[in-house]
Structure formats: structure tokens, C-alpha cells
Enzyme design. Structure first.
Site, mmCIF file in Angstrom:
data_model
loop_
_atom_site.group_PDB
_atom_site.id
_atom_site.type_symbol
_atom_site.label_atom_id
_atom_site.label_comp_id
_atom_site.label_asym_id
_atom_site.label_seq_id
_atom_site.Cartn_x
_atom_site.Cartn_y
_atom_site.Cartn_z
ATOM 1 N N LYS A 128 32.628 55.963 -46.177
ATOM 2 C CA LYS A 128 32.252 55.348 -45.156
ATOM 3 C C LYS A 128 32.439 53.342 -45.375
ATOM 4 O O LYS A 128 32.557 52.821 -45.945
ATOM 5 C CB LYS A 128 30.422 55.784 -44.767
ATOM 6 C CG LYS A 128 29.886 55.388 -43.027
ATOM 7 C CD LYS A 128 29.866 57.050 -43.048
ATOM 8 C CE LYS A 128 29.120 56.384 -41.827
ATOM 9 N NZ LYS A 128 30.118 58.048 -41.028
ATOM 10 N N ASP A 168 31.608 55.399 -35.120
ATOM 11 C CA ASP A 168 30.200 56.487 -35.504
ATOM 12 C C ASP A 168 29.574 54.869 -34.878
ATOM 13 O O ASP A 168 29.901 54.777 -33.607
ATOM 14 C CB ASP A 168 29.797 56.028 -37.666
ATOM 15 C CG ASP A 168 28.119 56.020 -37.724
ATOM 16 O OD1 ASP A 168 28.943 57.137 -37.781
ATOM 17 O OD2 ASP A 168 27.675 55.878 -38.136
#
Ligand code: NDP
Ligand code: 2IT
Length: 447
Positions: A128, A168
Site C-alpha cells: 500500500k 484508493d
């Protein structure tokens, strides 16, 4: 030492090594509560220190991101990529641009992503990244310059077979376009190093819709498994971004009644339920105009609750699709008291641990984020496959693959989470996600 004592010691060490990183502690505590008892009689995992290795990211990259705003002022932000684990495939996971981004949040997300990606059955590891850059109120030019600067630095560490970022919070089609364009320019290659791309330049059909659709497929599977059905059910959705909008779309298409949507300013409550026309207006307001959800009440009959989250409204299902820790312990109690029977986490870790425990104590069917929102990364995985073989599958083919993957995730949760009190979906997801990664790590020896 029994499992409980071992977990206490393990978490103490984790907190000492990662001081103040509360979201990371929370995610690891939740997973380890299921994994530690599971590995207790399995020395290969326990003595292989698999859990300890999984909670120490392979590497963390941090960098400065400088860009010039529309007034000509130099601005400096911080960028990161947490490459958690690539045992089963290239690192894969989204990029988040939000003022709250810090290493605790990115480490929790990368850790969770490793289990989620394993659950999809595809060959993708967990990562991430993101930045504390706040995209709100920025012009397209500012967003472009920031994205170009961010990806220029990150380009040293990613690649189609190394690490494949995606969107995201705060990173959607526009940002992926700017980043892919710059990456193509830097590398002189048109490869699938980012997913969520536009259809014209290597993107996959259904990728935009996949997280929200997948979450509703998960809900549907969970209901069917318990002899229930979605038609006519009242649903609360939080958020009005990529995940929330397409969760609402699928829920409406399958005959459910969506009562709420929200953003960081408040929520709207439409007692009559959303329909295609109302959802089209929300798409326009939030995705095209980048406006506020409160604007919905200018066009439709609904109440707007400033500064509140939707969990006080009576409904059958809650679909939190905004951000982490958006359902508190009190919210969980209110939901259950008002008759809510199903929680499906579209966002990552939207429920605080007290809330998760309360749902379990009250036999609420609870689909944790690593299972429920895996549809997005699953279609990202399919985008990678299409890019590397230079083909494009049809909408029908991808939707059918997505629905098959969500069914298989559901069934994995049942296999590993079934107990005398019913199915514990979080336990099933944690153990189901762990096994494949752990076995791959063992195969490599000590690295
Ligand atoms: P978007 O940026 O498209 O939308 C986010 C939505 O949540 C917006 O409505 C936003 O409101 C709201 N929101 C964001 N932060 C907060 C906050 N701190 N408090 C209250 N509301 C907030 O993001 P996505 O829809 O892509 O992501 C939503 C969640 O789903 C995240 O947890 C993400 O990690 C997760 N997820 C996303 C996937 C994807 O493919 N995009 C895949 C799997 C999970 P506002 O407009 O006011 O900012
Ligand atoms: O949390 C997630 O799974 C995502 N943001 C999507 C990641 C991806 O690589 O598609």
C-alpha cells in the site's frame, strides 16, 4: 506458554517496535487473535516465525514529493510505499492521497492487503502507498503536477512484475491517468504497472465497479448461505466514492433499498430509497463535480445530517464504504438495537475492534474487509493478466470471474471459520488468507 500469553507477548513486542502506530497495532491484533491459536499445534508456522515475518514489511520506501501550485508556490508533501510481502506474487495494492495518511495507516493497509490478495486466489502480494497530499479543492493542473512528481520518485521501486499500485481514497481514474502517463514517459514502456487504468489505454472493464459490486456479491453469498435473500432489505451505505457508489448500484439492481450515503461532512437519508436516477445524480455530484453529498437534497426529497454518520438509521444491513474506524463501539450497539443483522465492510477496517466483538457476541453476520472488499484488487489482478497477454475480456467474462472469486472467498471463510456457533467470517478470512502466504514463505527458507 498458552496462546493467550503468547499473543500478549507478541503484541507487546510489535508495539515496542512500532510505537504509536495504533491502526497497525489494531489490524495485527485482530489477525493474530485468530492466527496464534491456529498455529499453536503447527510448529512449521510457529517456529518458522511466519507471523513475526509477516508483520515486518519487506521494505518501506519514503520520499519527498515537491510540486508547484497554481500561484507558483513550491509545495512539499511526503510519499510512501509499504511493500509488505511478495511471497505469492508481485506487490499489489492501492495508493491513498489524503491529509491523514501516515505510516501507521499504510502499514495496516499493506498488512491487510497481503491476506486479502491471498484470498482472491490470484498471484498477488501485498502493498500500500500514498501521500499526505490533500486533493480537495486542487485544480486539475495541481493534481497532475503532484501525480507526476509522486510517480517519478515511486517509479524507481515499481514495475509490472515487481509492484503494481492502483487507486484508493483520493486516487481514481484521473490520478491513475496522470501517473500512468508520466510512468510511460519515464520508462518508455507501455506495461501494466498500474491498474485502474482507462479502458482506452489498458484498463479492464468492471474495475471501477469491482469493489462495490464484489462487496454486494459477498453479502448475497452470506445471505444465501443462511437461507436469506437481499430483495427488499434496507441498507445503510457510508461514503459516496468509488466503493460506495458501485455498492449502491449493485444493491439497487438486486432489489435492495439503499437509504443512506455520506461523505466526510455528513450523510443523506432518503426514506424512499435510491433508484437509478438518484444514483446517477450522486455520481455526477461526487465523481464529476467533486461536490458535497448535501447537494443531493437540492434535487431530491431527503434529510441531510451534518457532521453525522448513518449508523443511527434502522436497517437490515450496514455497508461501511468510507474509511477505517468509522463504526465505533456505540455505533455497533445502535445498529444492532435497531435490528441490523448483516455488516459487510466495503472500506478497509471500518469497524473498531470493540464493534467487531459486539457484532460477534450478538450473532451478527459480519464480513470483514479483507474478504468483503477483495473484488477490487481481484479485478486489478485480472487487469494485470489482460495486460501481460495483450488481450481484453468482455464485461460479461470479467463479471463472471469476479462473482466466482467472491463465491470462492465466501466458501474459504466458511471452511476455515465454521464453528459450533455458526460461521466466523473474520476467522475464516484470516486463516484462509494466511495459509497460502505462509506455505510460500516456508518454501523459500529463511529470507
Ligand atoms: P474515494 O476517495 O473514492 O471515496 C471515499 C469516500 O469516503 C468519500 O465519500 C469520502 O468523503 C469518504 N471519506 C474518506 N475519508 C473519510 C473520513 N476520514 N471520514 C469520513 N468520510 C471519509 O475512496 P474509495 O471509495 O476508493 O475508498 C473507500 C474505502 O474503500 C477505503 O477504506 C479504501 O481503502 C477501501 N477500498 C477501496 C478500493 C478501491 O478499489 N478503490 C478497494 C478496496 C477497498 P469526501 O468526499 O468528503 O472526502
Ligand atoms: O484496498 C484495496 O484493495 C485497494 N485499494 C485496491 C488495490 C488494487 O491493487 O486494486
Amino acid at each position: 506458554m498458552n496462546a493467550e500469553e503468547f499473543q500478549e507477548l507478541f503484541l507487546k513486542g510489535l508495539k515496542r517496535r512500532n510505537p504509536g502506530e495504533v491502526e497497525f497495532h489494531q489490524a495485527v491484533a485482530e489477525v493474530s487473535a485468530d492466527i496464534i491459536p491456529f498455529i499453536e499445534d503447527k510448529p512449521k508456522y510457529k517456529h518458522g516465525l511466519i507471523l513475526e515475518r509477516l508483520t515486518e514489511p519487506d521494505r518501506i520506501i519514503s520520499f519527498r514529493v515537491c510540486w508547484v501550485d497554481d500561484e507558483g508556490h513550491i509545495r512539499a508533501n511526503r510519499g510512501h510505499r509499504v511493500q509488505n510481502n511478495n511471497a505469492i506474487g508481485p506487490y499489489k495494492g492501492g495508493l491513498r492521497f489524503h491529509s491523514s495518511v501516515n505510516l501507521s495507516i499504510l502499514k495496516f493497509l499493506a498488512f491487510e492487503q497481503t491476506f486479502k490478495n491471498s484470498l482472491t486466489g490470484l498471484a498477488i502480494g501485498g502493498a500500500k502507498g500514498g501521500s499526505d497530499f490533500n486533493p480537495k479543492g486542487k485544480s486539475d493542473g495541481e493534481i497532475m503536477r503532484f501525480c507526476q512528481s509522486f510517480i517519478t520518485e515511486l517509479s524507481r521501486y515499481i514495475g509490472a512484475n515487481t509492484d503494481v499500485p492502483a487507486g484508493d481514497i483520493g486516487v481514481g481514474a484521473r490520478e491513475i491517468g496522470y501517473m500512468f502517463g508520466q510512468l510511460k514517459r519515464l520508462t518508455n514502456e507501455h506495461t501494466g504497472t498500474l491498474t485502474g487504468k482507462g479502458i482506452e489505454y489498458g484498463g479492464s472493464l468492471i474495475r471501477n465497479e469491482a469493489t462495490g459490486y464484489g462487496a454486494v456479491y459477498m453479502l448475497n453469498n452470506m445471505m444465501k448461505h443462511h437461507d436469506d435473500e437481499l430483495i427488499g432489505k434496507k441498507i445503510l451505505i457510508s461514503g459516496s466514492g468509488n466503493v460506495a457508489i458501485f455498492a449502491a448500484e449493485k444493491a439497487i439492481n438486486l432489489g435492495a433499498k439503499v437509504l443512506t450515503m455520506s461523505d466526510s461532512s455528513g450523510f443523506i437519508h432518503d426514506k424512499n430509497g435510491l433508484d437509478d436516477k438518484k444514483l446517477a445524480a450522486i455520481k455526477r455530484i461526487k465523481l464529476e463535480e467533486r461536490g458535497r453529498i448535501s447537494d443531493y437534497t437540492n434535487e431530491f426529497d431527503a434529510q441531510y445530517h451534518e457532521g453525522e454518520r448513518p449508523w443511527s438509521i434502522a436497517a437490515d444491513v450496514a455497508l461501511p464504504c468510507a474509511t477505517q474506524n468509522e463504526i465505533s463501539g456505540d455505533d455497533a450497539r445502535t445498529l444492532v438495537e435497531n435490528g441490523c443483522k448483516h455488516i459487510v465492510e466495503g472500506a478497509n477496517m471500518p469497524t473498531v475492534q470493540e464493534g467487531v466483538d459486539y457484532f460477534k457476541e450478538n450473532n451478527i453476520l459480519f464480513a470483514p474487509s479483507k474478504a468483503a472488499n477483495a473484488g477490487g484488487v481481484a479485478v486489478s489482478g485480472l487487469e494485470m493478466s489482460q495486460n501481460s497477454s495483450k488481450i481484453s475480456w468482455s464485461e460479461k467474462e470479467i463479471d463472471s470471474l469476479l462473482s466466482g472469486i467472491m463465491k470462492s472467498i465466501h466458501d474459504t471463510c466458511v471452511v476455515h471459520g465454521k464453528g459450533k456457533d455458526g460461521v466466523n467470517y473474520s476467522k475464516g478470512a484470516n486463516i484462509g488468507g494466511f495459509i497460502k502466504v505462509a506455505n510460500a514463505m516456508l518454501a523459500y527458507g529463511v529470507i
